[in-house]
Enzyme design. Structure first.
Site, PDB file in Angstrom:
ATOM      1  N   THR A   1      -6.007  -8.601   4.569  1.00  0.00           N
ATOM      2  CA  THR A   1      -4.901  -7.651   4.392  1.00  0.00           C
ATOM      3  C   THR A   1      -3.774  -8.233   3.550  1.00  0.00           C
ATOM      4  OG1 THR A   1      -3.099  -6.535   5.589  1.00  0.00           O
ATOM      5  CG2 THR A   1      -4.047  -8.455   6.637  1.00  0.00           C
TER       6      THR A   1
ATOM      7  N   TYR B   1      -0.184  -9.750  13.492  1.00  0.00           N
ATOM      8  CA  TYR B   1      -1.366  -9.130  12.879  1.00  0.00           C
ATOM      9  C   TYR B   1      -1.747  -9.869  11.595  1.00  0.00           C
ATOM     10  CZ  TYR B   1      -3.985  -6.021   9.856  1.00  0.00           C
ATOM     11  OH  TYR B   1      -4.905  -5.525   8.967  1.00  0.00           O
TER      12      TYR B   1
END
Ligand code: UDP
Length: 324
Positions: free
Chosen positions: A118, A142
């Site tokens: 990501t 995250y």
């Protein structure tokens, strides 16, 4: 016969679209999913094997049953806000889950992996657009969990037993143009589905997180990339692991940013409806701007966004929401 690919998280949003692309490319996708966040109905292009990533014996049993030539690894939790409140959930599911998967792959001699990474691994970038060699300094658990996994993959690849590609997605959006699958998160926290639901009159007015960001219109800028373009990149990355040892990482985005107000305008244009909205405080862990430089993916994988103009993203997502 056709080659099997183990797809962890194949019942999820990007995973299910990738299963469709794998089938179209002649592979048989075998979905391995706990269905904790995935949807059974999204598994349409190959078998579903229910299981948890942390269950190494179950993983090995499924690998022995199908003999996959490679793994595409989506299964993970992916909410920035949730990760701020419950970091251990992210380190357990994402980091420990991947270590468990890699142990099973090593035991069963499966040596090729494509991993969902990501742009959140970059944190607040030194500038935009973001190149793969810019510093990775996540600002939420995250992103940190995904960066830790990238490090694990690099270390495993360095032993010569694993060929790994990390695909760093920017903002996945849109739905299958044929309308067979689409985005369905519970709870839904993503901007585009919430904007469409607000346009439909089925949700609260949209809250824009922050009106005073250091961007031209004061709202956050993101690089929205169509899920079908992401799916295509996974098939190409899988091919890359067949002929390239080691570890490689690629940004997947369009190279163009859109602000939240741009998204609201596009939503209104495509749906012909108003998007009721108001402003709230910025969301913790959200950088002001994240835009990809996707030139490495083009040069090495021959990949380019083809469905990612805002109107195609919004119209495919709207089409999916209308039938769901
Ligand atoms: N966003 C917003 N209101 C919402 C949901 C998201 O203003 O109800 C903003 C969010 O702050 C970010 C952008 O929209 O700048 C995209 O957020 P999303 O959650 O869709 O994806 P993320 O960037 O977290 O992966």
């Amino acid at each position: 016969g056709a080659q099997h690919i183990l797809v962890t998280g194949g019942a999820g949003y990007i995973g299910s679209h990738t299963c469709k692309a794998l089938a179209a490319a002649g592979y048989i996708p075998v979905t391995y999913d706990s269905l904790v966040r995935g949807n059974r109905w999204a598994v349409k292009w190959g078998p579903l094997e229910e299981g948890d990533l942390l269950d190494g014996e179950r993983l090995r049993e499924v690998m022995r049953a199908y003999g996959p030539v490679g793994v595409i690894h989506f299964a993970a939790f992916a909410y920035v806000g949730e990760s701020m409140h419950d970091p251990l959930l992210y380190y357990r599911n994402n980091v420990a889950g991947t270590v468990s998967l890699l142990e099973a792959m090593a035991a069963e001699r499966v040596g090729r992996l494509v991993f969902s990474s990501t742009c959140a691994t970059y944190g607040v970038p030194p500038g935009n657009p973001i190149r793969e060699d810019m510093p990775q300094a996540p600002i939420n658990p995250y992103g940190q969990s995904k960066l830790m996994i990238e490090q694990v993959l690099k270390d495993c690849a360095a032993t010569g037993t694993l060929a790994a590609v990390a695909l760093r997605y920017f903002n996945a959006a849109g739905a299958d143009p044929a309308g067979e699958i689409g985005e369905a998160h519970h709870p839904e926290t993503h901007l585009i589905p919430l904007a469409l639901a607000a346009a439909k009159g089925e949700a609260e007015p949209l809250t824009i997180f922050g009106d005073d960001q250091p961007t031209p219109d004061g709202t956050c800028i993101r690089d929205y990339i169509h899920v079908t373009d992401l799916a295509d990149a996974h098939v190409r990355a899988l091919g890359h692991t067949a002929t390239n040892a080691g570890f490689a990482a690629f940004n997947l985005g369009t190279g163009k940013g859109a602000s939240i107000l741009d998204i609201i305008a596009a939503t209104q244009r495509v749906t012909g409806r108003r998007v009721p909205h108001g402003y709230g405080p910025p969301r913790a862990g959200d950088p002001a701007e994240l835009v990809a430089d996707p030139s490495r993916a083009k040069a090495v994988l021959g990949w380019e966004a083809r469905h990612s103009d805002l109107d195609t993203i919004l119209s495919t997502a709207w089409n999916w929401m209308q039938r769901a």
